[in-house]
Motif scaffolding. Sequence first.
Motif, PDB file in Angstrom:
ATOM      1  N   PRO A 310      12.609   3.772  39.586  1.00  0.00           N
ATOM      2  CA  PRO A 310      12.201   5.154  39.896  1.00  0.00           C
ATOM      3  C   PRO A 310      13.022   6.178  39.121  1.00  0.00           C
ATOM      4  O   PRO A 310      14.172   5.935  38.745  1.00  0.00           O
ATOM      5  N   GLY A 311      12.407   7.334  38.889  1.00  0.00           N
ATOM      6  CA  GLY A 311      13.117   8.418  38.213  1.00  0.00           C
ATOM      7  C   GLY A 311      12.510   8.753  36.868  1.00  0.00           C
ATOM      8  O   GLY A 311      11.694   8.009  36.331  1.00  0.00           O
ATOM      9  N   ALA A 312      12.923   9.909  36.348  1.00  0.00           N
ATOM     10  CA  ALA A 312      12.422  10.365  35.047  1.00  0.00           C
ATOM     11  C   ALA A 312      13.110   9.598  33.917  1.00  0.00           C
ATOM     12  O   ALA A 312      14.327   9.412  33.934  1.00  0.00           O
ATOM     13  N   HIS A 313      12.318   9.139  32.952  1.00  0.00           N
ATOM     14  CA  HIS A 313      12.849   8.398  31.806  1.00  0.00           C
ATOM     15  C   HIS A 313      12.599   9.169  30.510  1.00  0.00           C
ATOM     16  O   HIS A 313      11.569   9.832  30.360  1.00  0.00           O
ATOM     17  N   ILE A 314      13.538   9.070  29.597  1.00  0.00           N
ATOM     18  CA  ILE A 314      13.347   9.619  28.254  1.00  0.00           C
ATOM     19  C   ILE A 314      12.743   8.510  27.398  1.00  0.00           C
ATOM     20  O   ILE A 314      13.321   7.424  27.269  1.00  0.00           O
ATOM     21  N   GLN A 315      11.574   8.772  26.834  1.00  0.00           N
ATOM     22  CA  GLN A 315      10.930   7.789  25.968  1.00  0.00           C
ATOM     23  C   GLN A 315      11.446   7.937  24.538  1.00  0.00           C
ATOM     24  O   GLN A 315      11.459   9.037  23.996  1.00  0.00           O
ATOM     25  N   MET A 316      11.853   6.817  23.959  1.00  0.00           N
ATOM     26  CA  MET A 316      12.387   6.841  22.593  1.00  0.00           C
ATOM     27  C   MET A 316      11.964   5.589  21.853  1.00  0.00           C
ATOM     28  O   MET A 316      11.993   4.486  22.424  1.00  0.00           O
ATOM     29  N   ASN A 317      11.593   5.732  20.563  1.00  0.00           N
ATOM     30  CA  ASN A 317      11.488   4.541  19.729  1.00  0.00           C
ATOM     31  C   ASN A 317      12.875   4.220  19.197  1.00  0.00           C
ATOM     32  O   ASN A 317      13.828   4.995  19.387  1.00  0.00           O
ATOM     33  N   ILE A 318      13.030   3.102  18.509  1.00  0.00           N
ATOM     34  CA  ILE A 318      14.362   2.630  18.109  1.00  0.00           C
ATOM     35  C   ILE A 318      15.011   3.557  17.090  1.00  0.00           C
ATOM     36  O   ILE A 318      16.232   3.710  17.049  1.00  0.00           O
ATOM     37  N   SER A 319      14.187   4.220  16.263  1.00  0.00           N
ATOM     38  CA  SER A 319      14.723   5.201  15.307  1.00  0.00           C
ATOM     39  C   SER A 319      15.317   6.399  16.045  1.00  0.00           C
ATOM     40  O   SER A 319      16.429   6.854  15.725  1.00  0.00           O
ATOM     41  N   GLU A 320      14.600   6.908  17.047  1.00  0.00           N
ATOM     42  CA  GLU A 320      15.089   8.057  17.818  1.00  0.00           C
ATOM     43  C   GLU A 320      16.350   7.690  18.602  1.00  0.00           C
ATOM     44  O   GLU A 320      17.277   8.510  18.716  1.00  0.00           O
ATOM     45  N   LEU A 321      16.400   6.470  19.128  1.00  0.00           N
ATOM     46  CA  LEU A 321      17.591   6.025  19.851  1.00  0.00           C
ATOM     47  C   LEU A 321      18.787   5.941  18.913  1.00  0.00           C
ATOM     48  O   LEU A 321      19.897   6.375  19.249  1.00  0.00           O
ATOM     49  N   THR A 322      18.563   5.389  17.724  1.00  0.00           N
ATOM     50  CA  THR A 322      19.653   5.281  16.740  1.00  0.00           C
ATOM     51  C   THR A 322      20.209   6.658  16.408  1.00  0.00           C
ATOM     52  O   THR A 322      21.429   6.861  16.359  1.00  0.00           O
ATOM     53  N   GLU A 323      19.295   7.612  16.206  1.00  0.00           N
ATOM     54  CA  GLU A 323      19.740   8.980  15.884  1.00  0.00           C
ATOM     55  C   GLU A 323      20.507   9.594  17.052  1.00  0.00           C
ATOM     56  O   GLU A 323      21.544  10.223  16.858  1.00  0.00           O
ATOM     57  N   ARG A 324      20.003   9.397  18.256  1.00  0.00           N
ATOM     58  CA  ARG A 324      20.653   9.967  19.458  1.00  0.00           C
ATOM     59  C   ARG A 324      22.080   9.424  19.620  1.00  0.00           C
ATOM     60  O   ARG A 324      23.006  10.168  19.926  1.00  0.00           O
ATOM     61  N   ILE A 325      22.252   8.143  19.386  1.00  0.00           N
ATOM     62  CA  ILE A 325      23.554   7.500  19.614  1.00  0.00           C
ATOM     63  C   ILE A 325      24.549   7.825  18.495  1.00  0.00           C
ATOM     64  O   ILE A 325      25.722   8.105  18.748  1.00  0.00           O
ATOM     65  N   LEU A 326      24.071   7.804  17.246  1.00  0.00           N
ATOM     66  CA  LEU A 326      25.003   7.912  16.113  1.00  0.00           C
ATOM     67  C   LEU A 326      25.266   9.337  15.640  1.00  0.00           C
ATOM     68  O   LEU A 326      26.375   9.632  15.184  1.00  0.00           O
ATOM     69  N   LYS A 327      24.252  10.217  15.733  1.00  0.00           N
ATOM     70  CA  LYS A 327      24.413  11.552  15.138  1.00  0.00           C
ATOM     71  C   LYS A 327      25.644  12.293  15.678  1.00  0.00           C
ATOM     72  O   LYS A 327      26.362  12.970  14.940  1.00  0.00           O
ATOM     73  N   LYS A 328      25.923  12.163  16.974  1.00  0.00           N
ATOM     74  CA  LYS A 328      27.042  12.897  17.569  1.00  0.00           C
ATOM     75  C   LYS A 328      28.395  12.347  17.096  1.00  0.00           C
ATOM     76  O   LYS A 328      29.425  12.996  17.267  1.00  0.00           O
ATOM     77  N   LEU A 329      28.384  11.161  16.475  1.00  0.00           N
ATOM     78  CA  LEU A 329      29.630  10.533  16.014  1.00  0.00           C
ATOM     79  C   LEU A 329      29.941  10.850  14.547  1.00  0.00           C
ATOM     80  O   LEU A 329      30.975  10.430  14.032  1.00  0.00           O
ATOM     81  N   ASN A 330      29.036  11.584  13.872  1.00  0.00           N
ATOM     82  CA  ASN A 330      29.219  11.913  12.452  1.00  0.00           C
ATOM     83  C   ASN A 330      29.542  10.691  11.604  1.00  0.00           C
ATOM     84  O   ASN A 330      30.582  10.634  10.936  1.00  0.00           O
ATOM     85  N   PRO A 331      28.685   9.681  11.589  1.00  0.00           N
ATOM     86  CA  PRO A 331      28.993   8.451  10.831  1.00  0.00           C
ATOM     87  C   PRO A 331      29.113   8.725   9.327  1.00  0.00           C
ATOM     88  O   PRO A 331      28.476   9.642   8.800  1.00  0.00           O
ATOM     89  N   TYR A 332      29.917   7.891   8.667  1.00  0.00           N
ATOM     90  CA  TYR A 332      30.189   8.105   7.246  1.00  0.00           C
ATOM     91  C   TYR A 332      30.234   6.768   6.521  1.00  0.00           C
ATOM     92  O   TYR A 332      30.634   5.749   7.078  1.00  0.00           O
ATOM     93  N   MET A 333      29.777   6.794   5.269  1.00  0.00           N
ATOM     94  CA  MET A 333      29.899   5.631   4.395  1.00  0.00           C
ATOM     95  C   MET A 333      30.277   6.098   2.998  1.00  0.00           C
ATOM     96  O   MET A 333      29.902   7.181   2.565  1.00  0.00           O
ATOM     97  N   SER A 334      31.069   5.289   2.313  1.00  0.00           N
ATOM     98  CA  SER A 334      31.460   5.609   0.932  1.00  0.00           C
ATOM     99  C   SER A 334      31.700   4.314   0.174  1.00  0.00           C
ATOM    100  O   SER A 334      31.800   3.236   0.769  1.00  0.00           O
ATOM    101  N   LEU A 335      31.784   4.429  -1.143  1.00  0.00           N
ATOM    102  CA  LEU A 335      32.072   3.275  -2.022  1.00  0.00           C
ATOM    103  C   LEU A 335      31.040   2.173  -1.856  1.00  0.00           C
ATOM    104  O   LEU A 335      31.362   0.987  -1.857  1.00  0.00           O
ATOM    105  N   MET A 336      29.744   2.564  -1.740  1.00  0.00           N
ATOM    106  CA  MET A 336      28.682   1.581  -1.508  1.00  0.00           C
ATOM    107  C   MET A 336      27.981   1.155  -2.806  1.00  0.00           C
ATOM    108  O   MET A 336      26.937   0.504  -2.762  1.00  0.00           O
ATOM    109  N   LEU A 337      28.510   1.558  -3.952  1.00  0.00           N
ATOM    110  CA  LEU A 337      27.921   1.210  -5.267  1.00  0.00           C
ATOM    111  C   LEU A 337      26.522   1.771  -5.421  1.00  0.00           C
ATOM    112  O   LEU A 337      25.722   1.250  -6.201  1.00  0.00           O
ATOM    113  N   ASN A 338      26.199   2.840  -4.678  1.00  0.00           N
ATOM    114  CA  ASN A 338      24.855   3.425  -4.756  1.00  0.00           C
ATOM    115  C   ASN A 338      24.684   4.271  -6.016  1.00  0.00           C
ATOM    116  O   ASN A 338      25.598   4.886  -6.494  1.00  0.00           O
TER     117      ASN A 338
END
Length: 338
Positions: A310-338
């Motif tokens: 019971p209760g209100a649920h937030i509907q999210m696909n896996i992309s939206e969940l990934t953004e919700r969880i990681l965006k607030k952490l300011n993730p960073y990557m470097s030296l990836m040979l890109n």
Amino acid sequence: MIIKEQVKALWKLCFNDSEDFIEMYFRLRYKNEVNVAIQSGDEVISALQMLPYPMTFCGETVQTSYISGACTHPDFRSKGVMRELLSQSFARMLRNGLQFSTLIPAEPWLFDYYKRMGYASVFQYSVKEITLPEFIPSKEITVDVVSEPQDEVYSYLNKKLSERSCCIQHTVEDFQVIMADLPISGGNLFVARQANEIRGVAIIYKGEKRIIINELLAEDKDTEYSLLFAIKQDTGCNHIIQLLPPDKELPQHSLGMARIINAKEVLQIYASAFPEDEMQLEVSDKQLSVNNGYYYLSNGKCRYSTERLPGAHIQMNISELTERILKKLNPYMSLMLN
């Protein structure tokens, strides 16, 4: 032709990399066990490599798989081959106990494509233009250009990168690849020492018209100025671009994407780190059905259910969940040979 040689030939067909880089990649980076391929008859028509990278996340180190060299033969494009290849890769990542997958899209239009496969654009970087110092820095600090992998240099780099709260880390093996790529990519590694102790490192790449500092890690301002002065002396450039973790005071640019592979494990780690963050989620994942279901975050715990409570649920696909969880952490990557 063995699989490795077929994948290498496909890489040459699909990408505009130099012969030196391709030879280095398939000598040091490619392994059959990290390769995933789809064949038509005996011919490899699509391939990618799943490269292992640790990542700091919510006070822990989790395992990620970086998608590298994803390509499809031109004759087989727009037929769902890459979608199938990525789905196979996600299933293998899940079996191997990985929490996230990451990648850097090769072209801007691919951000939308990978979003449909569950990825979210979460890795940002900031750019700072710096003018190199005119004055001669402290005589107590010496700066050398290092061209071979050194254990103490890796240890320092690893220590500094691991201090970042949500950041892709580099293994010893990966550091060796970075060092092998520097001469190919017109780069250099500068190491600052004081009393024989490493106090800072800088990794630069020479762009078409400018020098780019990919990483500059130092213990204090004196060491930072010493590294910048050495870069100026070595390159003859006064104005340089420095890439930095996302900074609210500076412009931010999109770089890489992430995708949650194991929602239960990721949400439990997240819940432990943010016990005040209470959520009722209904998650959908088109590629990994094991992630479908209901997640209840409360008091540092994450409970999972296949049935809605019971209760209100937030509907999210896996992309939206990934953004919700990681965006607030300011993730960073470097030296990836890109």
